[in-house]
Structure formats: structure tokens, C-alpha cells
Motif scaffolding. Structure first.
Motif, PDB file in Angstrom:
ATOM      1  N   ASN A   1      74.443 -52.370  21.247  1.00 15.12           N
ATOM      2  CA  ASN A   1      73.627 -53.074  20.249  1.00 15.12           C
ATOM      3  C   ASN A   1      72.794 -54.165  20.897  1.00 15.12           C
ATOM      4  O   ASN A   1      71.611 -54.320  20.600  1.00 15.12           O
ATOM      5  CB  ASN A   1      74.513 -53.733  19.192  1.00 15.12           C
ATOM      6  CG  ASN A   1      75.076 -52.722  18.239  1.00 15.12           C
ATOM      7  OD1 ASN A   1      74.579 -51.600  18.186  1.00 15.12           O
ATOM      8  ND2 ASN A   1      76.108 -53.095  17.517  1.00 15.12           N
ATOM      9  N   ALA A   2      73.431 -54.938  21.778  1.00 18.73           N
ATOM     10  CA  ALA A   2      72.735 -56.063  22.402  1.00 18.73           C
ATOM     11  C   ALA A   2      71.563 -55.557  23.232  1.00 18.73           C
ATOM     12  O   ALA A   2      70.463 -56.112  23.174  1.00 18.73           O
ATOM     13  CB  ALA A   2      73.699 -56.868  23.260  1.00 18.73           C
ATOM     14  N   ALA A   3      71.778 -54.494  24.002  1.00 19.28           N
ATOM     15  CA  ALA A   3      70.708 -53.975  24.857  1.00 19.28           C
ATOM     16  C   ALA A   3      69.554 -53.471  24.003  1.00 19.28           C
ATOM     17  O   ALA A   3      68.378 -53.720  24.297  1.00 19.28           O
ATOM     18  CB  ALA A   3      71.243 -52.868  25.746  1.00 19.28           C
TER      19      ALA A   3
ATOM     20  N   ARG B   1      79.164 -53.019  21.057  1.00 19.12           N
ATOM     21  CA  ARG B   1      78.488 -54.297  20.984  1.00 19.12           C
ATOM     22  C   ARG B   1      77.479 -54.423  22.130  1.00 19.12           C
ATOM     23  O   ARG B   1      76.369 -54.918  21.952  1.00 19.12           O
ATOM     24  CB  ARG B   1      79.548 -55.413  21.050  1.00 19.12           C
ATOM     25  CG  ARG B   1      79.050 -56.821  21.011  1.00 19.12           C
ATOM     26  CD  ARG B   1      78.184 -57.131  19.813  1.00 19.12           C
ATOM     27  NE  ARG B   1      78.895 -57.124  18.542  1.00 19.12           N
ATOM     28  CZ  ARG B   1      79.504 -58.185  18.010  1.00 19.12           C
ATOM     29  NH1 ARG B   1      79.495 -59.311  18.653  1.00 19.12           N
ATOM     30  NH2 ARG B   1      80.098 -58.100  16.851  1.00 19.12           N
TER      31      ARG B   1
ATOM     32  N   PHE C   1      68.792 -54.349  20.904  1.00 21.72           N
ATOM     33  CA  PHE C   1      68.158 -55.501  20.265  1.00 21.72           C
ATOM     34  C   PHE C   1      67.256 -56.231  21.267  1.00 21.72           C
ATOM     35  O   PHE C   1      66.120 -56.608  20.946  1.00 21.72           O
ATOM     36  CB  PHE C   1      69.243 -56.429  19.728  1.00 21.72           C
ATOM     37  CG  PHE C   1      68.730 -57.573  18.913  1.00 21.72           C
ATOM     38  CD1 PHE C   1      67.734 -57.385  17.977  1.00 21.72           C
ATOM     39  CD2 PHE C   1      69.261 -58.843  19.075  1.00 21.72           C
ATOM     40  CE1 PHE C   1      67.260 -58.432  17.218  1.00 21.72           C
ATOM     41  CE2 PHE C   1      68.795 -59.894  18.324  1.00 21.72           C
ATOM     42  CZ  PHE C   1      67.792 -59.698  17.400  1.00 21.72           C
ATOM     43  N   GLY C   2      67.752 -56.373  22.486  1.00 20.74           N
ATOM     44  CA  GLY C   2      66.973 -57.055  23.523  1.00 20.74           C
ATOM     45  C   GLY C   2      65.659 -56.366  23.792  1.00 20.74           C
ATOM     46  O   GLY C   2      64.611 -57.017  23.865  1.00 20.74           O
TER      47      GLY C   2
ATOM     48  N   GLU D   1      80.431 -57.703  31.754  1.00 15.27           N
ATOM     49  CA  GLU D   1      80.555 -59.046  31.197  1.00 15.27           C
ATOM     50  C   GLU D   1      79.253 -59.387  30.477  1.00 15.27           C
ATOM     51  O   GLU D   1      78.192 -58.977  30.940  1.00 15.27           O
ATOM     52  CB  GLU D   1      80.788 -60.065  32.331  1.00 15.27           C
ATOM     53  CG  GLU D   1      82.215 -60.155  32.792  1.00 15.27           C
ATOM     54  CD  GLU D   1      83.139 -60.743  31.742  1.00 15.27           C
ATOM     55  OE1 GLU D   1      82.694 -61.650  31.008  1.00 15.27           O
ATOM     56  OE2 GLU D   1      84.278 -60.278  31.644  1.00 15.27           O
ATOM     57  N   PRO D   2      79.249 -60.161  29.417  1.00 11.90           N
ATOM     58  CA  PRO D   2      80.396 -60.747  28.727  1.00 11.90           C
ATOM     59  C   PRO D   2      80.892 -59.888  27.560  1.00 11.90           C
ATOM     60  O   PRO D   2      81.496 -60.424  26.647  1.00 11.90           O
ATOM     61  CB  PRO D   2      79.800 -62.055  28.205  1.00 11.90           C
ATOM     62  CG  PRO D   2      78.392 -61.669  27.872  1.00 11.90           C
ATOM     63  CD  PRO D   2      77.987 -60.600  28.838  1.00 11.90           C
ATOM     64  N   PHE D   3      80.627 -58.594  27.578  1.00 10.50           N
ATOM     65  CA  PHE D   3      80.935 -57.774  26.403  1.00 10.50           C
ATOM     66  C   PHE D   3      82.366 -57.272  26.433  1.00 10.50           C
ATOM     67  O   PHE D   3      82.921 -57.029  27.501  1.00 10.50           O
ATOM     68  CB  PHE D   3      79.969 -56.603  26.313  1.00 10.50           C
ATOM     69  CG  PHE D   3      78.574 -57.044  26.070  1.00 10.50           C
ATOM     70  CD1 PHE D   3      78.151 -57.397  24.808  1.00 10.50           C
ATOM     71  CD2 PHE D   3      77.675 -57.172  27.123  1.00 10.50           C
ATOM     72  CE1 PHE D   3      76.869 -57.838  24.576  1.00 10.50           C
ATOM     73  CE2 PHE D   3      76.395 -57.611  26.908  1.00 10.50           C
ATOM     74  CZ  PHE D   3      75.994 -57.952  25.631  1.00 10.50           C
ATOM     75  N   GLN D   4      82.931 -57.113  25.224  1.00 17.68           N
ATOM     76  CA  GLN D   4      84.294 -56.604  25.140  1.00 17.68           C
ATOM     77  C   GLN D   4      84.358 -55.198  24.571  1.00 17.68           C
ATOM     78  O   GLN D   4      85.354 -54.518  24.727  1.00 17.68           O
ATOM     79  CB  GLN D   4      85.166 -57.561  24.328  1.00 17.68           C
ATOM     80  CG  GLN D   4      85.632 -58.723  25.196  1.00 17.68           C
ATOM     81  CD  GLN D   4      85.638 -60.036  24.459  1.00 17.68           C
ATOM     82  OE1 GLN D   4      84.937 -60.213  23.464  1.00 17.68           O
ATOM     83  NE2 GLN D   4      86.435 -60.969  24.928  1.00 17.68           N
TER      84      GLN D   4
END
Lengths: 565, 208
Positions: free
Chosen positions: B16-18, B13, B20-21, B6-9
Motif C-alpha cells: 500500500n505504501a509503495a 502495508r 500510495f508513494g 524496514e519499517p514495515f511489519q
């Protein structure tokens, strides 16, 4: 929970999943939650405690200042009191307040997300914040700190015999909490926007939290390093800020203000975002100059990094540096003014109603303008030199930080309270509190401008008798302000107990957060919303947003299965 | 799809978020060390002679050896990350173990060096051995910078060891997630910082 149990909720033709408040009711389910909405409420609880502690310190100080003689507390106690007030209010209330409570609760909802990008990091941030707060509080309660919230060297490193190390360590830890929160919001805005939510369709509250997060991530580490140097200096006797051993005490101020000036925008930018949402909703007008507002937000965030030197006009920095910083400080007034003009233009011709949160928001515009204009005085070197370390400064930053940011925080809390709790509060009480706060604030802090101009220095526990009348006014205003802060606690508590059900969208606002139930279900949306229009689709002529009539999702939402679980 | 949280689908994505973080985190870390480097530069300008004299007192041999060790660990970490991308579990495991071992080796050498510094009286404070003005400040920075670097390295060794242990137990989401990449980027930050610390603290004052 069925719809029958939620009077005021429109008949959807299907039953809702339980709200986030009902998804687990044990203490453990709150303390180990990864739900951004619950974490927002955890912050709300901890921040309220910090606010009360800082407020009590202020009340004692204002009582001491009612008479010219230092007769209530000793000079030393007074120093510890204003440090307690400053440390708690700045580091543990003003900086985290809006981003961590309203930001945490509203931001994911407003972009149609299920949660922030890193839910566990979000919870970890809260624990870091609590850990930092506990460290700082323990320092302040064990015996206190007498340096002021700025920890200026060499006093804090060489002479102060108080608990500077512990307090600095507390602020250091809280800094990591800020960085983690900022990082989380940036990644959330980049990766969690729902379908159709382009950058130029983001609500301005989201933009302001986004810009604030950039400041949090890029400025806080500078504070962290300089606090680490203070701790190192006190514990290991390093000598970095000791002039006898070649250290440079002014260097501390440069690094400190490199963080702490942008920190002012950490406090005020989210407030501006909140106020934009409220003003546009209760004037039923589209925000005037959306793009200009976005660029003003980003401009403030960027220019905020280049003006720290205006805190140091009398510190002994070069005249040339002072001139440059003076110029840059004038420049940053431009985007701030753009925002004030655009708010005025948004109100112009609007269908204005005076709900409590609107009153708070209008109060913000007035007080922020006042604080901002006196900021121009302080950017001018000659005036700044005259009023440095007087009550003029105290009044100026209280207008921005308390008049501005605290008003905005209350505006937002009143605006989103029905969404957060599902219940309404007493509008009459709330309007009274908003007016009382505005009056109390001005009675408290306006006399301080005059006191400062007359030359009363800040941080003194006694003063010549000719300043007494203005000081009495100020203390009297502080009593009104205390009452104004106590009122919301009462009517919010009453609202939880027996407030009427709010329904999904009591303000008929257009943001996505209003498109789900109040309080929202654990997953925020039963079905992810799709955005197909610009934000703030208000129409003053009808006094109604059009969303209900031609919402393309309405069909889709209505044929959802009976029981989504 | 047990790797998806959560909250990824979608896994893409989430990856990418990890990534970018961690880049934002690295930017934040650079400001943190940037503050230190700025202060160091200011004092270096104020006391050039003291800094030159003090810089000649650090242990060049241990410093050089540690630079070599850390750069090697960077290579083994890169091996682990690339092997992870290719799905080679055994190579990932080896890469992580070697990286952790090199990190520990660095810290052992550093401890030897610290002991020697203390013996030579290079600790700021009352018993400081050198008399040039500014030398004490140089050593203040030496201790702060290397200590903060050591803290980061300790966290890095812990994270890499934990990752290796969980991978060995089969409890690590390494296929298709950004986990190894994130740990790798963090490890390279530790190298990067050291690459700056080495000339500032060890090579200064040795040019003849």
C-alpha cells in the motif's frame, strides 16, 4: 549500554538496547545510514553550515549600510552579497530547516513508528540537498549571482553576466530533495501510525509537517519547471522570456510565485506546529480547539496556493486580477488568526513556566503576529504600491521568516534537544540567548518598517544621509542578533560534552516521542506504544500530566524480557 | 518473507505504501508538466498564427509512428504487471523486455526527427528558419517538452531493463510486492504525457 551508565534514567527493570548514537560509530555508518534520527542530524549539520554562510553575507551587508556612502563594498559586490544571502537562506535554510531536521527526527517517534516509510529515499534526499547546495554555493563562490534570490526575468535571462545557470540548477536539484522528503512524510503519516493513533489524535506538529509536505509535493514542481526554462533560455537561447522575440517576462513571475508564495507556508507551518507543542507543554494545558487548529493548518496550506498574485501588484497584471488576489490574501489571514487566538486561549489559565524553548515560542507568537498584521497592509493594493520594493517589505518578510520561523526552529531544537542527545543544556544561558534574540531581532528589523515607509528602497548599497540613524540602529541590532545566534552553538556544544543526563521525559510532556529512552534506541521503541487517549493530556491543576500514573502500557513495559536483543 | 523491508511489519502495508508513494509522485509530475502546459497555452493565445504555422513544420509521420509505438509499449507493460500478479515469471520477463525495446525504438525515431529539425533550422536562436512571430516560441516549447519527455523515457527504459535483468537473475522481489505495479504506473505516466504532447505539437496547424 546499561542503566547504570545512564544516570537520570528511571529503573525499568530491564536493560535497554544501545541508543541510535551508539549503533555504529564510524563515518560510514553515518553517511550510509537509513535511520531517520541520524538523517535528521545530518541535515542539522548541513543546515547549520548554510545558515552561517547566509548569516555572514548579512553581516557584511549590515556593515556596509552603517554609512550612507557605498564605501565598504562596490555596488556590484553588494548585489552579489544580497543574492548569496537570499539564495542560501531561503532555498537551503528556511525551506528545509524544520521539516528535515525536527521533522525527520520527531515525526516517526511522535506517531509511534520505527522509521519513515522509505528510509533509503530519505537518505537520498539528504544527498540531493547537499548536491543542490554545493552547486548553488559553487556558483555563488565562483563569482556570485546578482539577480536576487527571485531570478526575475528578463534580467536573469538576458542581461545578468553572472552564474545564474549554475545557481538555478542548484535550486532545481534541491527541489527534488524537497519533493522526495514531502512524499516520504505523507506516506509515513498514512501508513506508519501506531495502534490507536487516529487522525484526530495526531500531534499538531505532525499535522503541520503533513500539510507542509502536501505543499512541497504540489508546489515545488512548478518552481522546477520555471527554473528549467531559465536554464534552457540561458544555455540554448530559447527566447521564452525575451520580449524582443515575443516572450513574456511576467509569465516567469506567475509561475515563480505560484511556488514561492506557498513556500512561505512551507517555512511557517512547521514552525507553528513546533510552537503548539511547546506552548501546550509549558502551560500544562490541553491545546485549545484542537480541531480548529487542524482545519486552520489545512486551510493555510490550501489557500496558500491562491494568493501568489499579491507579489505582482506593480508588475503590470490586470487590475481585476490584483483585486481578486488582494481579497484572497485577506482571507488567508483568517486561519492564521485562528491559530494565534487558540495559542492565547491555550495559555489562558495555564500553569506557565518560562523554560528557554517556551521563551522562543512566546517570541514566535509575538513576531509572527507582527509579521502577519503587516502582511495585511501588503494585501491592500494602495499600501502595497506605496511600499513595494522598500525596506517595509524586507522587514515584513523577515518578521515572518526569521522572527517567526527561526524562533520556532530554536524553540523546537531546545525542546527536543534532550531527546536527541540525551543531555540537558544550560537553562540560564539558553534563556539569555532567547531574550537576546528577541531583542536583537526587533532592534534590527523594526526600524526597517519605518525606513520602508519613508521610502528607502531595498537592495541599494547606499542611501541619503537622513536614513542613517535608523540604519545604524538596524546594524546595531544585527550585532546583538549575531551574538544571540552564536550563544546556542556554545552551550549546545558544552551540553554534548558535559551536560547532565536528561532522562526519558525532562519536560513531563505527553507526546509519544517522550515515551522512549533519550536518546532513543535504533528501533525507536522497544515495544510499539499503543495510544488510547487524545493528545495533550495535560492537567494544569496538578501541574503534572497524568500519563505516568494510569498509563495502561506501564505494566506491559515493565515485564519486558531482560535482554530484548 | 525476504520481500519485507524496514519499517514495515506486513507485506500488504508495504505494498500500500509503495503504491500510495508512486501516486503522490505522479501528482507531483503532473504539476511539473502542468506548468509547461500552462505556459504553452498562454503563448498559444498570444500568437495563434505563429503557433499554427510552426505546428505544421513538425514531422507528422514520425510523431504518429512514435505515438503508436508508445501506446503498444503501454500494453506490453500492462501485460508484465498483470502477469506479475498472476505469478507468471516468463510472461513478466517478456513483457518487460518488449517494453524496453519499444522505448528504445521510440528514442531512435525521435533522434532521427531531431536531426531533421536541426537540418531544417528549427532550433530557436540566431539561425532560426521561420519568420512568423511566435513560431520560435513554439519550437522552444517543442524542444523543452520533448526533451523532458525523453529524459523521463530514458529513466523508464533504464528502470524496466534493470527490472528485467534482476528478474532474470532471480534477484527481484516481484511476488507480492508493489514493485512491478510502481514501475508500470511510471511507464503509463510517460504515455500519458505523450498523449498530450502529440496533439499540441504535431496535430496543431494541420486541420486545413
Amino acid at each position: 549500554m546499561t542503566d547504570a551508565a545512564r544516570p537520570g534514567t528511571p529503573d525499568r527493570g530491564y536493560s535497554l538496547p544501545p541508543s541510535y548514537l551508539n549503533a555504529g560509530t564510524t563515518l560510514k555508518s553515518w553517511l550510509l545510514t537509513t535511520d531517520h534520527k541520524r538523517i535528521g542530524l545530518l541535515y542539522l549539520a548541513s543546515i547549520t553550515v548554510f545558515f552561517m554562510i547566509g548569516g555572514i553575507a548579512a553581516a557584511v551587508m549590515r556593515t556596509e549600510l552603517m554609512t550612507p556612502a557605498g564605501d565598504l563594498v562596490s555596488a556590484d559586490t553588494y548585489n552579489r552579497l544580497f543574492t548569496l544571502h537570499g539564495v542560501i537562506m531561503v532555498w537551503f535554510f528556511l525551506i528545509p530547516a524544520v521539516p528535515t531536521t525536527l521533522g525527520n527526527f520527531v515525526l516517526p517517534l511522535a506517531i509511534g513508528a520505527r522509521d519513515v516509510a522509505f528510509p533509503r529515499l530519505n537518505l537520498f534526499s539528504w544527498y540531493l540537498n547537499i548536491a543542490g547546495g554545493s552547486l548553488a554555493l559553487s556558483a555563488l563562490l565562483l563569482g556570485g549571482v546578482d539577480t536576487g534570490w527571485t531570478f526575475y526575468t528578463p534580467y536573469s535571462t538576458l542581461y545578468s553576466n553572472s552564474y545564474v545557470t549554475l545557481a538555478a540548477a542548484g535550486v532545481f536539484v534541491a527541489g527534488f530533495s524537497s519533493i522526495a522528503t514531502g512524499l516520504n512524510f505523507i506516506v509515513t503519516v498514512h501508513t506508519q501510525r501506531t495502534e490507536g493513533m487516529g487522525w484526530m489524535r495526531l500531534p499538531l506538529f505532525v499535522w503541520s509537517i503533513y500539510a507542509t509536505s502536501i505543499i512541497l509535493v504540489l508546489a515545488t514542481p512548478a518552481l522546477a519547471i520555471v527554473l528549467a526554462m531559465i536554464v534552457g533560455e540561458r544555455v540554448f537561447d530559447l527566447g521564452l522570456f525575451d520580449p524582443r522575440r515575443g516572450g513574456d517576462p511576467i509569465l516567469f513571475q506567475h509561475i515563480f510565485w505560484f511556488y514561492s508564495h506557498p513556500a512561505v507556508y512551507i517555512m511557517i507551518l512547521p514552525g507553528m506546529g513546533v510552537v503548539t507543542e511547546v506552548l501546550t507543554c509549558f502551560s500544562r494545558r490541553k491545546v485549545f480547539g484542537y480541531e480548529a487548529m487542524v482545519f486552520a493548518i489545512l486551510g493555510i496550506a490550501i489557500f496558500g496556493f491562491f494568493v501568489w498574485g499579491h507579489h505582482m501588484f506593480v508588475s503590470g497584471q490586470s487590475t481585476f486580477a490584483s483585486l481578486i488576489f488582494s481579497l484572497l490574501s485577506f482571507v488567508i489571514a483568517v486561519p492564521s488568526a485562528i491559530k494565534v487566538f487558540n495559542w492565547s486561549a491555550t495559555l489562558y489559565g495555564g500553569h506557565i513556566t518560562f523554560e528557554a524553548s517556551m521563551l522562543y515560542a512566546l517570541g514566535f507568537v509575538g513576531l509572527f503576529t507582527m509579521g502577519g498584521l503587516t502582511g495585511l497592509f501588503l494585501a491592500s493594493i494602495p499600501i502595497d504600491v506605496h511600499v513595494t520594493d522598500t525596506y517595509f517589505i524586507v522587514a515584513h518578510f523577515h518578521y515572518i521568516m526569521v522572527g517567526g520561523m527561526v524562533s520556532a526552529f530554536f524553540a523546537g531544537l531546545h525542546f527536543w534537544w534532550p531527546k536527541i542527545t540525551g543531555r540537558m543544556y544550560s537553562e540560564g544561558f539558553a534563556r539569555a540567548a532567547a531574550l537576546l534574540m528577541f531583542v536583537g531581532f526587533n532592534v534590527t528589523f523594526f526600524p526597517q518598517f519605518i525606513l520602508g515607509f519613508m521610502g528607502m528602497p531595498r537592495r541599494y548599497w547606499s542611501y541619503p544621509p537622513e536614513f542613517q540613524i535608523l540604519n545604524l540602529m538596524s546594524s546595531f541590532g544585527a550585532m546583538i542578533l549575531t551574538l544571540a545566534y552564536a550563544l546556542p552553538m556554545i552551550y549546545f556544544a558544552l551540553s554534548l560534552w558535559r551536560g547532565r543526563m536528561a532522562g526519558d521525559n525532562p519536560w513531563r510532556a505527553t507526546g509519544l516521542e517522550w515515551a522512549t529512552a533519550s536518546p532513543p534506541p535504533r528501533e525507536n521503541f522497544v515495544q510499539r506504544p499503543v495510544v488510547d487517549r487524545a493528545p495533550y493530556d495535560y492537567h494544569p491543576a496538578h501541574g503534572e500530566p497524568t500519563e505516568r500514573e494510569d498509563d495502561p502500557d506501564r505494566e506491559k513495559r515493565d515485564d519486558r524480557p531482560e535482554d530484548p536483543a | 518473507m525476504s520481500n519485507l523491508h524496514e519499517p514495515f511489519q506486513t507485506l500488504a502495508r508495504q505494498r500500500n505504501a509503495a503504491e500510495f508513494g508512486i501516486w503522490i509522485f505522479l501528482a507531483s509530475e503532473l504539476v511539473f508538466f502542468g506548468g509547461l502546459f500552462t505556459c504553452y497555452s498562454v503563448y498559444r493565445l498570444l500568437y495563434p498564427q505563429g503557433f499554427l504555422a510552426a505546428g505544421a513544420e513538425t514531422n507528422l509521420i514520425i510523431g504518429t509512428a512514435n505515438t503508436a509505438i508508445l501506446l503498444t509499449s503501454s500494453a506490453t507493460m500492462a501485460v508484465a504487471v498483470w502477469a506479475g500478479r498472476a505469478g507468471l515469471r516468463r510472461h513478466v520477463l517478456w513483457g518487460l523486455c518488449l517494453t524496453a525495446m519499444l522505448g528504445v525504438g521510440f528514442m531512435v525515431l525521435k533522434a532521427v526527427e531531431y536531426a531533421e529539425d536541426i537540418r531544417k533550422g528549427l532550433v530557436p536562436g540566431a539561425g532560426f528558419a521561420m519568420s512568423e512571430r511566435g513560431a520560435e516560441i513554439f519550437f522552444s516549447f517543442y524542444w523543452i517538452m520533448t526533451a523532458i519527455h525523453a529524459v523521463h523515457l530514458t529513466i523508464g527504459v533504464g528502470a524496466v531493463s534493470l527490472a528485467a535483468w534482476r528478474l532474470w537473475r532471480g534477484a527481484l522481489d516481484w511476488r507480492g510486492t508493489a514493485f512491478l505495479h510502481v514501475v508500470g504506473l511510471y511507464w503509463h505516466l510517460i504515455d500519458l504525457i505523450w498523449i498530450f504532447l502529440f496533439p499540441l505539437l504535431y496535430l496543431l496547424g494541420r486541420g486545413g
